[in-house]
Design an enzyme around this catalytic site. Structure first.
Site, PDB file in Angstrom:
ATOM      1  N   SER A 335       0.808  -1.225   0.000  1.00 54.16           N
ATOM      2  CA  SER A 335       0.000   0.000   0.000  1.00 54.16           C
ATOM      3  C   SER A 335       0.836   1.267   0.000  1.00 54.16           C
ATOM      4  O   SER A 335       1.930   1.315   0.570  1.00 54.16           O
ATOM      5  CB  SER A 335      -0.906   0.022   1.239  1.00 54.16           C
ATOM      6  OG  SER A 335      -1.800  -1.061   1.238  1.00 54.16           O
ATOM      7  N   HIS A 429      -7.250  -0.056   6.252  1.00 52.54           N
ATOM      8  CA  HIS A 429      -6.867  -1.465   6.362  1.00 52.54           C
ATOM      9  C   HIS A 429      -6.839  -1.955   7.813  1.00 52.54           C
ATOM     10  O   HIS A 429      -7.222  -3.097   8.092  1.00 52.54           O
ATOM     11  CB  HIS A 429      -5.509  -1.698   5.692  1.00 52.54           C
ATOM     12  CG  HIS A 429      -5.570  -1.670   4.198  1.00 52.54           C
ATOM     13  ND1 HIS A 429      -6.235  -2.631   3.474  1.00 52.54           N
ATOM     14  CD2 HIS A 429      -5.074  -0.786   3.294  1.00 52.54           C
ATOM     15  CE1 HIS A 429      -6.134  -2.348   2.181  1.00 52.54           C
ATOM     16  NE2 HIS A 429      -5.442  -1.234   2.035  1.00 52.54           N
TER      17      HIS A 429
END
Length: 494
Positions: A335, A429
């Site tokens: 990410s 997340h």
């Protein structure tokens, strides 16, 4: 809002009409004023008070509303949205009256009727208009685009003003309705391949915001061997991928975008490693992969901002991957860290101006000051991060690496907003139950990666058996699940 093609048609119309430029502008101004007036009239006609309108008439009015609104340019749409915005508030006196009747009702009163009256009084008038439009063909997509316009308009309005407050309420009301219509229960999950319709492939290419595609060859590799692309679609917005998830299938938790993307861009002074990965274009060996890397998740519709779809897409994608690939045992992201560089420059600026503590440790300050000729450690780090030229100097890279890694770990783990992770991707997340697993040095040396996070990326790892517990601990106790290798970077700050 007015499109490029519409602007072009207007230009052609002006030239063919023989009217002078100023005369044409005056004519168009009159037409546009009439468009706003027509929209206001349609809004009144579709108001709850006109309940005797036939369904055919309502549908015609809604179609006219959509078509007329789409003729407006940005200034005109702003004017009309500001006209609509006050209708997002309920009438306080009406609510008080309905509430008083309900509270003071006797045992013989029609409680159901009084309850309905109170519900109606609490519903913003504008919801009647939105509901009618949403029930017509193409109406939901239109309202998604209208909310996009509201969000864009809010950026140009002074915060704290009545106009800003009204527009914010308008956006909230529309979001509430859209969240019911764009429910996960109505969503369809599908996999995109090179054989998918070209219109869908083109939209996926255009919508990709995390790692922009460079060519059709790039797109072909992203939907090719050892790759998966999943999309969410909705029956009210056929052909529109609302959320797009890109997945790499591999044998390790990837540390760098160079191992993910075949066509990878980097800044000019970045020294590429000699051991470049080999990308296979042959048929997949399904049994050879045991790891899924989610390297991009993109919401394509700005008008759906704040409506949680990505979380559910990841969960469903995991289930689909497990069915297809029984050997999969590791699930992780690779990410971006979009806010790190901005946060660091702000922290350094505050310290340099004597308005805050230095984010640097004393030893880090000493090391940087020794490298710098006539600046403090904080000033030297600020100039290097601001300019970004350090990536081409291997000696300087070696000096900055442990310092920037520690600061990034602090940013992701310790910096908070309302007790939650400051970084929006981290919050997403971690809220979903992942573990802050590993920070990767120069994992994204593209211009965007250097601008956002000094080239660093992070793995959020999903241990499926712990996802629910991790998510609960974060939501209830603000506790971030974190791996030891991240805590080790923090040292005494852990």
């Amino acid at each position: 809002m007015i499109s490029v093609s519409k602007s072009l048609r207007l230009s052609i119309l002006r030239k063919s009409s023989g009217i002078s430029p100023q005369g044409f502008l005056n004519l168009m101004s009159t037409v546009q004023s009439q468009n706003i007036k027509h929209l206001k009239d349609l809004t009144k006609n579709l108001d709850v008070g006109h309940s005797k309108l036939s369904p055919t008439t309502v549908e015609r009015f809604c179609k006219e509303f959509r078509q007329t609104y789409q003729l407006l340019n940005s200034e005109e749409s702003t004017e009309f949205l500001l006209y609509l915005a006050p209708s997002s508030k309920v009438d306080r006196s009406t609510v008080n009256q309905a509430a008083s009747k309900f509270i003071n009702s006797s045992a013989n009163s029609n409680i159901e009727r009084l309850q309905d009256d109170l519900k109606q009084a609490l519903e913003p008038p504008i919801n009647q208009l939105f509901s009618k439009i949403g029930q017509t063909r193409g109406g939901v997509k239109f309202l998604v685009d209208m909310r996009r316009d509201i969000i864009e308009t809010l950026k140009s309005i002074e915060p704290g003003t009545t106009q800003h407050k009204n527009l914010t309420e308008l956006s909230k009301n529309l979001k509430s309705l859209l969240s019911m219509w764009i429910s996960v229960g109505f969503m369809s999950l599908s996999r995109v391949t090179w054989e998918s319709p070209s219109a869908l492939l083109e939209k996926i290419s255009g919508y990709e915001a995390v790692h922009p595609l460079r060519s059709w060859t790039d797109l072909k590799s992203r939907v090719g061997p050892y790759r998966r692309v999943f999309v969410y679609t909705h029956p009210c917005m056929l052909g529109e991928p609302l959320v797009v998830l890109h997945v790499q299938l591999t044998t390790e938790i990837s540390k760098s975008m160079e191992k993910v993307l075949k066509e990878f861009r980097s800044v000019s002074n970045y020294n590429r490693p000699d051991d470049r990965p080999v990308f296979l274009d042959s048929e997949e060996d399904i049994g050879s992969v045991d790891t899924a890397i989610f390297y991009s998740i993109t919401s394509s519709q700005q008008g759906l901002q704040g409506i949680e779809l990505g979380t559910h897409l990841i969960k469903q994608a995991v289930a689909e991957l497990q069915k297809e690939l029984p050997n999969l045992r590791r699930f992780s992201t690779l990410s971006p860290i979009p806010g790190f560089r901005t946060w660091l420059l702000l922290e350094l600026t505050r310290h340099i101006r004597d308005q805050g503590q230095s984010p640097l440790k004393l030893e880090e300050e000493r090391i940087l000051q020794a490298v710098s000729e006539n600046e403090s450690g904080a000033e030297f780090l600020f100039s290097q991060v601001k300019q970004g030229s350090w990536i081409g100097d291997q000696e300087l890279v070696a000096v900055l690496k442990p310092i920037l890694l520690r600061l990034c770990a602090r940013y992701l783990y310790a910096e908070k907003r309302r007790s939650k992770a400051l970084d929006p991707v981290a919050n997403f997340h971690i809220r979903n139950g992942s573990v802050l697993y590993r920070i990767n040095w120069l994992a994204d040396p593209s211009p965007r990666g250097m601008t956002n996070s000094c080239g660093m990326m992070v793995n959020y790892r999903y241990f499926l058996e712990n996802v629910e517990e991790n998510s609960s601990q974060y939501m209830m106790n603000n506790k971030i699940a974190v791996d030891e290798q991240v805590l080790d970077m923090l040292g005494s700050e852990r």
